[in-house]
Design a protein around this motif. Structure first.
Motif, PDB file in Angstrom:
ATOM      1  N   GLN A  65      37.173 -67.268   4.907  1.00 60.19           N
ATOM      2  CA  GLN A  65      37.894 -67.041   6.161  1.00 60.19           C
ATOM      3  C   GLN A  65      37.905 -65.572   6.576  1.00 60.19           C
ATOM      4  OE1 GLN A  65      41.546 -69.024   5.069  1.00 60.19           O
ATOM      5  NE2 GLN A  65      40.969 -70.863   6.199  1.00 60.19           N
ATOM      6  N   SER A  66      37.677 -64.671   5.619  1.00 60.00           N
ATOM      7  CA  SER A  66      37.683 -63.237   5.925  1.00 60.00           C
ATOM      8  C   SER A  66      36.328 -62.708   6.374  1.00 60.00           C
ATOM      9  CB  SER A  66      38.146 -62.440   4.696  1.00 60.00           C
ATOM     10  OG  SER A  66      37.092 -62.359   3.735  1.00 60.00           O
ATOM     11  N   THR A  67      35.296 -63.542   6.332  1.00 60.71           N
ATOM     12  CA  THR A  67      33.957 -63.071   6.664  1.00 60.71           C
ATOM     13  C   THR A  67      33.803 -62.851   8.165  1.00 60.71           C
ATOM     14  OG1 THR A  67      32.962 -65.264   6.980  1.00 60.71           O
ATOM     15  CG2 THR A  67      33.008 -64.384   4.707  1.00 60.71           C
ATOM     16  N   ALA A  68      32.688 -62.254   8.540  1.00 60.71           N
ATOM     17  CA  ALA A  68      32.381 -62.014   9.948  1.00 60.71           C
ATOM     18  C   ALA A  68      31.903 -63.283  10.659  1.00 60.71           C
ATOM     19  CB  ALA A  68      31.321 -60.919  10.064  1.00 60.71           C
ATOM     20  N   ILE A  69      31.732 -64.368   9.918  1.00 60.79           N
ATOM     21  CA  ILE A  69      31.344 -65.635  10.536  1.00 60.79           C
ATOM     22  C   ILE A  69      32.577 -66.187  11.257  1.00 60.79           C
ATOM     23  CG2 ILE A  69      30.375 -67.936  10.153  1.00 60.79           C
ATOM     24  CD1 ILE A  69      28.509 -65.549   9.325  1.00 60.79           C
ATOM     25  N   SER A  70      32.482 -66.377  12.557  1.00 57.03           N
ATOM     26  CA  SER A  70      33.635 -66.803  13.345  1.00 57.03           C
ATOM     27  C   SER A  70      34.126 -68.187  12.900  1.00 57.03           C
ATOM     28  CB  SER A  70      33.282 -66.845  14.829  1.00 57.03           C
ATOM     29  OG  SER A  70      32.423 -67.947  15.093  1.00 57.03           O
ATOM     30  N   PRO A  71      35.424 -68.451  13.068  1.00 51.21           N
ATOM     31  CA  PRO A  71      35.955 -69.778  12.709  1.00 51.21           C
ATOM     32  C   PRO A  71      35.220 -70.914  13.424  1.00 51.21           C
ATOM     33  CG  PRO A  71      37.759 -68.255  13.062  1.00 51.21           C
ATOM     34  CD  PRO A  71      36.500 -67.537  13.484  1.00 51.21           C
ATOM     35  N   ARG A  72      34.841 -70.682  14.656  1.00 52.10           N
ATOM     36  CA  ARG A  72      34.135 -71.717  15.424  1.00 52.10           C
ATOM     37  C   ARG A  72      32.757 -72.006  14.838  1.00 52.10           C
ATOM     38  NH1 ARG A  72      33.387 -71.267  21.932  1.00 52.10           N
ATOM     39  NH2 ARG A  72      32.048 -73.067  22.161  1.00 52.10           N
ATOM     40  N   LEU A  73      31.989 -70.962  14.534  1.00 54.60           N
ATOM     41  CA  LEU A  73      30.671 -71.160  13.941  1.00 54.60           C
ATOM     42  C   LEU A  73      30.809 -71.721  12.531  1.00 54.60           C
ATOM     43  CD1 LEU A  73      27.632 -71.024  14.026  1.00 54.60           C
ATOM     44  CD2 LEU A  73      27.778 -68.591  13.388  1.00 54.60           C
ATOM     45  N   ARG A  74      31.769 -71.219  11.778  1.00 54.68           N
ATOM     46  CA  ARG A  74      32.004 -71.729  10.423  1.00 54.68           C
ATOM     47  C   ARG A  74      32.279 -73.232  10.465  1.00 54.68           C
ATOM     48  NH1 ARG A  74      36.066 -68.628   8.918  1.00 54.68           N
ATOM     49  NH2 ARG A  74      37.657 -70.166   9.309  1.00 54.68           N
ATOM     50  N   ALA A  75      33.112 -73.671  11.396  1.00 61.20           N
ATOM     51  CA  ALA A  75      33.430 -75.099  11.511  1.00 61.20           C
ATOM     52  C   ALA A  75      32.186 -75.905  11.869  1.00 61.20           C
ATOM     53  CB  ALA A  75      34.539 -75.310  12.533  1.00 61.20           C
ATOM     54  N   VAL A 135      19.390 -75.133   3.577  1.00 64.08           N
ATOM     55  CA  VAL A 135      20.084 -74.878   2.306  1.00 64.08           C
ATOM     56  C   VAL A 135      20.683 -76.176   1.758  1.00 64.08           C
ATOM     57  CG1 VAL A 135      22.035 -73.651   1.241  1.00 64.08           C
ATOM     58  CG2 VAL A 135      20.479 -72.436   2.783  1.00 64.08           C
ATOM     59  N   THR A 136      21.241 -77.002   2.620  1.00 62.16           N
ATOM     60  CA  THR A 136      21.827 -78.275   2.176  1.00 62.16           C
ATOM     61  C   THR A 136      20.752 -79.201   1.604  1.00 62.16           C
ATOM     62  OG1 THR A 136      23.655 -78.088   3.720  1.00 62.16           O
ATOM     63  CG2 THR A 136      23.120 -80.306   2.959  1.00 62.16           C
ATOM     64  N   LEU A 137      19.585 -79.185   2.203  1.00 64.51           N
ATOM     65  CA  LEU A 137      18.477 -80.041   1.761  1.00 64.51           C
ATOM     66  C   LEU A 137      17.491 -79.268   0.889  1.00 64.51           C
ATOM     67  CD1 LEU A 137      17.952 -81.845   5.195  1.00 64.51           C
ATOM     68  CD2 LEU A 137      19.095 -82.765   3.147  1.00 64.51           C
ATOM     69  N   VAL A 138      17.993 -78.343   0.094  1.00 65.51           N
ATOM     70  CA  VAL A 138      17.167 -77.430  -0.691  1.00 65.51           C
ATOM     71  C   VAL A 138      16.109 -78.149  -1.541  1.00 65.51           C
ATOM     72  CG1 VAL A 138      18.829 -77.247  -2.604  1.00 65.51           C
ATOM     73  CG2 VAL A 138      17.230 -75.378  -2.188  1.00 65.51           C
ATOM     74  N   ARG A 172      17.771 -64.233   9.566  1.00 64.85           N
ATOM     75  CA  ARG A 172      17.855 -62.765   9.501  1.00 64.85           C
ATOM     76  C   ARG A 172      17.709 -62.119  10.869  1.00 64.85           C
ATOM     77  NH1 ARG A 172      19.696 -59.265   8.089  1.00 64.85           N
ATOM     78  NH2 ARG A 172      18.187 -57.806   7.307  1.00 64.85           N
ATOM     79  N   ARG A 173      17.071 -62.789  11.807  1.00 66.13           N
ATOM     80  CA  ARG A 173      16.966 -62.252  13.170  1.00 66.13           C
ATOM     81  C   ARG A 173      18.335 -62.184  13.835  1.00 66.13           C
ATOM     82  NH1 ARG A 173      14.073 -65.534  16.799  1.00 66.13           N
ATOM     83  NH2 ARG A 173      14.367 -63.854  18.265  1.00 66.13           N
ATOM     84  N   HIS A 174      19.254 -63.031  13.397  1.00 68.32           N
ATOM     85  CA  HIS A 174      20.543 -63.170  14.076  1.00 68.32           C
ATOM     86  C   HIS A 174      21.749 -62.757  13.236  1.00 68.32           C
ATOM     87  CE1 HIS A 174      18.575 -65.192  17.393  1.00 68.32           C
ATOM     88  NE2 HIS A 174      17.872 -65.833  16.487  1.00 68.32           N
ATOM     89  N   PHE A 175      21.539 -62.532  11.947  1.00 66.50           N
ATOM     90  CA  PHE A 175      22.651 -62.208  11.060  1.00 66.50           C
ATOM     91  C   PHE A 175      22.283 -61.035  10.160  1.00 66.50           C
ATOM     92  CE2 PHE A 175      23.231 -66.607  12.201  1.00 66.50           C
ATOM     93  CZ  PHE A 175      24.604 -66.750  12.341  1.00 66.50           C
ATOM     94  N   GLU A 176      23.261 -60.175   9.904  1.00 71.38           N
ATOM     95  CA  GLU A 176      23.087 -59.081   8.946  1.00 71.38           C
ATOM     96  C   GLU A 176      22.971 -59.668   7.540  1.00 71.38           C
ATOM     97  OE1 GLU A 176      22.797 -55.875   9.808  1.00 71.38           O
ATOM     98  OE2 GLU A 176      22.947 -56.506  11.901  1.00 71.38           O
ATOM     99  N   GLU A 177      22.491 -58.870   6.603  1.00 63.33           N
ATOM    100  CA  GLU A 177      22.304 -59.353   5.229  1.00 63.33           C
ATOM    101  C   GLU A 177      23.571 -59.969   4.648  1.00 63.33           C
ATOM    102  OE1 GLU A 177      20.792 -55.988   3.021  1.00 63.33           O
ATOM    103  OE2 GLU A 177      18.731 -56.704   3.256  1.00 63.33           O
ATOM    104  N   LYS A 178      24.690 -59.269   4.776  1.00 61.67           N
ATOM    105  CA  LYS A 178      25.938 -59.779   4.215  1.00 61.67           C
ATOM    106  C   LYS A 178      26.354 -61.076   4.893  1.00 61.67           C
ATOM    107  CE  LYS A 178      30.666 -58.666   2.895  1.00 61.67           C
ATOM    108  NZ  LYS A 178      31.200 -59.941   3.376  1.00 61.67           N
ATOM    109  N   GLU A 179      26.120 -61.159   6.187  1.00 60.81           N
ATOM    110  CA  GLU A 179      26.445 -62.389   6.906  1.00 60.81           C
ATOM    111  C   GLU A 179      25.605 -63.568   6.398  1.00 60.81           C
ATOM    112  OE1 GLU A 179      27.817 -61.071  11.344  1.00 60.81           O
ATOM    113  OE2 GLU A 179      25.678 -60.862  10.857  1.00 60.81           O
ATOM    114  N   VAL A 210      24.456 -63.891   3.337  1.00 58.36           N
ATOM    115  CA  VAL A 210      25.061 -64.262   2.052  1.00 58.36           C
ATOM    116  C   VAL A 210      26.336 -65.068   2.299  1.00 58.36           C
ATOM    117  CG1 VAL A 210      26.147 -63.385  -0.061  1.00 58.36           C
ATOM    118  CG2 VAL A 210      24.037 -62.326   0.800  1.00 58.36           C
ATOM    119  N   ASP A 211      27.178 -64.591   3.203  1.00 60.51           N
ATOM    120  CA  ASP A 211      28.433 -65.290   3.501  1.00 60.51           C
ATOM    121  C   ASP A 211      28.172 -66.680   4.078  1.00 60.51           C
ATOM    122  OD1 ASP A 211      29.875 -63.118   2.563  1.00 60.51           O
ATOM    123  OD2 ASP A 211      30.266 -62.308   4.567  1.00 60.51           O
TER     124      ASP A 211
END
Length: 149
Positions: free
Chosen positions: A26-36, A95-98, A112-119, A121-122
């Protein structure tokens, strides 16, 4: 479908350990809406009724529209999602269908085009944790609670 066992009662420390990831998620930069959306899509792929129910409600609470929720299983066929959301959803599916996808380089390059490295990972942690919850709920037949609507 009958519940097989109450995993939270049988192994509360295991559930607490998995739940301990939630404050970080919940503390990550991934918004609650996108996370959901990502959690919902992961749960749809896995066929987890309990989590589909929960994350649909969370998505609506985060401001997600019903049309986008209805079209989430076919997100590739619509223009309802922006490029960042599409990259996250593709990453969630891969990732789910790894075992089937091997998470190809193309999927990584797009996320990676749309998210920083840490994002990235998160986002991957969000997907991994959701897969763990799905496996618990599905394995022990944890269905969604019945609600008066």
């Amino acid at each position: 479908m009958s519940k097989r066992l109450d995993y939270a009662r049988v192994a509360p420390d295991a559930v607490k350990a998995l739940a301990a990831t939630r404050p970080y998620i919940q503390s990550t930069a991934i918004s609650p809406r996108l996370r959901a959306l990502v959690e919902l899509r992961t749960s749809q792929i896995n066929g987890c009724a309990y989590c589909v129910d929960m994350h649909s409600r969370e998505a609506r609470a985060a401001g997600e529209g019903q049309q986008r929720l209805d079209c989430l299983p076919v997100w590739r066929e619509t223009d309802l999602y922006d490029d960042r959301e599409r990259a996250a959803l593709a990453w969630a599916e891969s990732v789910t269908l790894v075992a089937q996808t091997g998470v190809p380089d193309e999927a990584f390059a797009e996320v990676r085009r749309h998210f920083e490295e840490k994002e990235v990972v998160d986002l991957t942690l969000i997907i991994g944790a959701m897969n763990a919850w799905n496996r618990l709920a599905i394995s022990f037949r944890q269905g969604p609670p019945k609600r008066a609507e």
